[in-house]
Design an enzyme around this catalytic site. Structure first.
Site, short mmCIF file in Angstrom:
data_model
loop_
_atom_site.label_atom_id
_atom_site.label_comp_id
_atom_site.label_asym_id
_atom_site.label_seq_id
_atom_site.Cartn_x
_atom_site.Cartn_y
_atom_site.Cartn_z
N SER A 367 0.84 -1.33 0.01
CA SER A 367 -0.13 -0.04 -0.02
C SER A 367 0.85 1.30 -0.03
CB SER A 367 -0.89 -0.04 1.30
OG SER A 367 -1.89 -1.06 1.21
N ASP A 368 2.07 1.23 0.76
CA ASP A 368 2.84 2.32 0.73
C ASP A 368 3.41 2.88 -0.53
OD1 ASP A 368 3.74 4.25 2.69
OD2 ASP A 368 5.71 3.38 2.68
N ASP A 369 4.01 1.90 -1.38
CA ASP A 369 4.57 2.30 -2.75
C ASP A 369 3.46 2.46 -3.86
OD1 ASP A 369 7.38 2.14 -2.01
OD2 ASP A 369 6.82 0.10 -1.59
N PHE A 372 2.63 6.19 -3.05
CA PHE A 372 3.45 7.10 -3.78
C PHE A 372 3.38 7.19 -5.14
CE2 PHE A 372 6.57 5.57 -0.04
CZ PHE A 372 5.91 6.74 0.70
N HIS A 442 -0.04 8.05 4.32
CA HIS A 442 0.57 7.90 2.75
C HIS A 442 -0.83 7.50 1.86
CE1 HIS A 442 4.81 7.09 3.87
NE2 HIS A 442 4.44 8.59 4.09
#
Length: 640
Positions: A367-369, A372, A442
């Site tokens: 989920s983080d990338d 981003f 994020h």
């Protein structure tokens, strides 16, 4: 002291020039991923276990390890940190395997440091001690064994491999194969000199539950149910082969690939098997040659670096920088995961669309990338301006929403699916992951960038952040250090979804940030904050963490505050002549039990973001405004 806008403009121009120069011709950006030397030491052990021929690699790695030895004799897990016991033991063993003698001054100092730290008998990390057991330096009887029968359990059954965190799943299955056989490639020496108490030996783990688990696992290992064991070994091996990535790795990283190679070797796969040959070629691609020294990039942070660099370039408003970011769009779209992976097994109505951290990790996007990537694409191409970007963002958002935890937050990989006593300890070593403020922030920032800041899922995420804010106004992060990262991500996520800077949660967060500003105007939080509350918000100022703080304060409407001007002053004073910054500190986290990292790209990307955000907030050139490329050609600000 106030920093002039002209000074910021010159610094930003120099940094943008450095950013453009570091772009790969293929369109992506990638910094150098650096951890402690635990990977280099494990690589030496791996080569011994597999009986690989000596090609000079071990000697080159030994030189790297010796160069990293601390003045106190051991090896530190992070910049300016104390000697770390497990790491020091691994480095010592690697040097012995490389042919170094116990009487050498460096090894005498290392052995003394290990004994002073409690001795090898004080090491209590069964996952890592298994590496010593593989080469005959630790008794298998002291290590709890993972039975391969786990792969036979239904996905929703407690204990199933799909109830384990995605980042650890392949390692667990691989370790179950090697623990079923418990092979040993002897080294021909002992480690008696590393025991703090002469004649002592490793005892079973002290907690009663751990002792019982270890005893039972060995009892069953001696008396497996024959047909179940054979079926489990076959299925585990098939599962591993089926999850090999297109580049030959597992998970796109060195640790998982190395563990799987050992597991498949234990299951009888010869070294000339196509699966093993592809894996060994993948392991070679993580090697960085540094003029006679040999180090490893245990992970490749290419997706994160690229997406954040794209966002930074887009935020500057400079046509040249935006053009560079535009060249990364096709690469980013090509690397979106468009097939189902492990994450889909327990996901209702799964739809692919996430992005992984690495060059190749289709099994487990995160989920983080993904957040981003969506934020970067939307900074370049708002809705309705680029059909392919619209389609990619639609898939990505649907995927992120499918990964939201039941309580409203987000974890990097998969929703937390079970509760268990000791869950926090398992999370620290990567076997589980709970939702966190940095990942949730994020994702909210990405949803805001995609025009979904008022969607029900975003509102649930906002509510989760409100519930989990600490009384002092901060949030702990998970993947970086620590409260600075969590608090910055929470604030930028909240404001991206329309929460005003005057909101009490945002006000308390900004007060916490400003209260922890250093006298030099910067911010820093030492990695020791993960374990010692005395370090929360404290540490040497550095460009990345200063920029995190600035991004939060600017997003909350405080761009013209004294704290922001002082932070910008720190960035402009410490910038190098080539537009980049120095940052030896480890500010990112792999495992909370001692594996930290730094990235040579992020020390540049975050200051560009912070200065560009300040520029936009104070009426500077907006996206698509005047070029700063001319100023960038003249080099950076003077390093003072």
């Amino acid at each position: 002291m106030m920093t002039s806008d002209a000074t910021v403009e010159r610094a930003l121009a120099a940094a943008v020039g450095a950013l453009q120069r570091r772009q790969d011709p293929a369109g992506y950006w990638k910094g150098e991923f650096e951890t402690s030397l635990i990977g280099e030491a494990a690589d030496v052990m791996l080569r011994h276990f597999l009986r690989l021929p000596d090609d000079g690699s071990v000697a080159a790695t030994a030189r790297t390890i010796l160069a990293g030895q601390s003045p106190t004799g051991g090896w530190a897990a992070h910049h300016k940190g104390p000697d770390e016991l497990l790491l020091s033991v691994f480095c010592y063993v690697a040097l012995r395997l490389a042919g170094h003698d116990t009487d050498e001054p460096e090894l005498r100092a290392a052995a003394a440091a290990i004994r002073a730290g409690g001795g090898i008998e004080a090491v209590d990390n069964p996952t890592m001690l298994a590496w010593l057991a593989l080469i005959g330096l630790w008794p298998w009887r002291d290590i709890p064994l993972i039975p391969p029968e786990l792969v036979l359990l239904p996905p929703r059954c407690p204990g199933s491999i799909y109830q384990i965190g995605a980042a650890a799943r392949g390692i667990v299955v691989a370790n179950s194969l090697l623990m079923a056989r418990r092979p040993v490639t002897p080294v021909g020496f002992t480690l008696t000199e590393l025991f703090a108490s002469p004649g002592s030996r490793r005892r079973l783990p002290r907690p009663r539950a751990a002792r019982i688990a270890t005893t039972l696992s060995h009892w069953y290992a001696r008396r497996p149910i024959g047909f179940l064991r054979r079926r489990a070994v076959r299925k585990a091996a098939r599962w591993l082969v089926g999850t090999q990535e297109r580049d030959g790795s597992w998970g796109g990283n060195w640790p998982q690939t190395a563990n799987v190679v050992v597991g498949l070797d234990s299951a009888g796969f010869p070294q000339d098997h196509p699966v093993i040959k592809a894996a060994m070629a993948a392991l070679d691609r993580y090697v960085v040659d540094r003029g006679g020294q040999r180090r490893l990039e245990m992970w490749t942070s290419v997706l994160m670096d690229t997406a954040l660099a794209m966002s930074a370039a887009a935020m500057t408003g400079d046509p040249g920088a935006r053009s560079a970011a535009g060249r990364a769009v096709p690469w980013l779209l090509d690397n979106q995961v468009t097939e189902l992976g492990d994450w889909a097994v327990l996901t209702k109505d799964p739809v692919p669309g996430g992005w992984p951290y690495e060059f190749a990790n289709d099994a487990n996007p995160d989920s983080d990338d993904t957040a981003f990537a969506v934020a970067a694409l939307r900074r370049l191409h708002p809705r309705g301006t680029h059909a392919a970007v619209d389609r990619a963002c639609e898939r990505a958002v649907r995927w992120m929403l499918s990964q939201q935890c039941a309580d409203g937050g987000w974890a990097a990989f998969e929703p937390l699916r079970w509760q268990l006593p000791g869950r926090a300890a398992l999370a620290r070593i990567g076997f589980l992951e709970a939702p966190s403020a940095d990942i949730t922030g994020h994702v909210l920032e990405a949803l805001g960038a995609d025009g979904r800041g008022h969607a029900p899922a975003a509102q649930r995420g906002i509510a989760w952040l409100r519930r989990t804010q600490h009384p002092d106004g901060s949030w702990p992060g998970w993947w970086a250090c620590y409260h600075l990262h969590g608090t910055s991500a929470a604030v930028t996520g909240l404001t991206a979804c329309g929460v005003p800077g005057s909101d009490p949660a945002v006000v308390r967060a900004c007060e916490w940030i400003t209260a922890h500003q250093q006298p030099d105007g910067g911010w820093g939080e030492d990695i020791r904050a993960l374990r010692d509350p005395a370090w929360l918000g404290r540490g040497d100022s550095n460009p990345s963490q200063t920029s995190w703080a600035l991004l939060a304060l600017i997003a909350a409407g405080r761009a013209d505050s004294e704290a922001v001007h002082a932070g910008l002053g720190f960035l402009t004073r410490t910038q190098r002549g080539d537009g980049d910054w120095d940052e030896p500190w480890h500010t990112w986290v792999v495992h909370h039990d001692g594996l930290y990292w730094r990235d040579s790209m992020l020390r540049l990307v975050y200051p560009v973001m912070a200065m560009a955000a300040y520029r936009a907030a104070t009426g500077g050139p907006a996206a698509g405004g005047p070029s700063i490329a001319g100023a960038a050609d003249g080099g950076g600000t003077e390093h003072r």
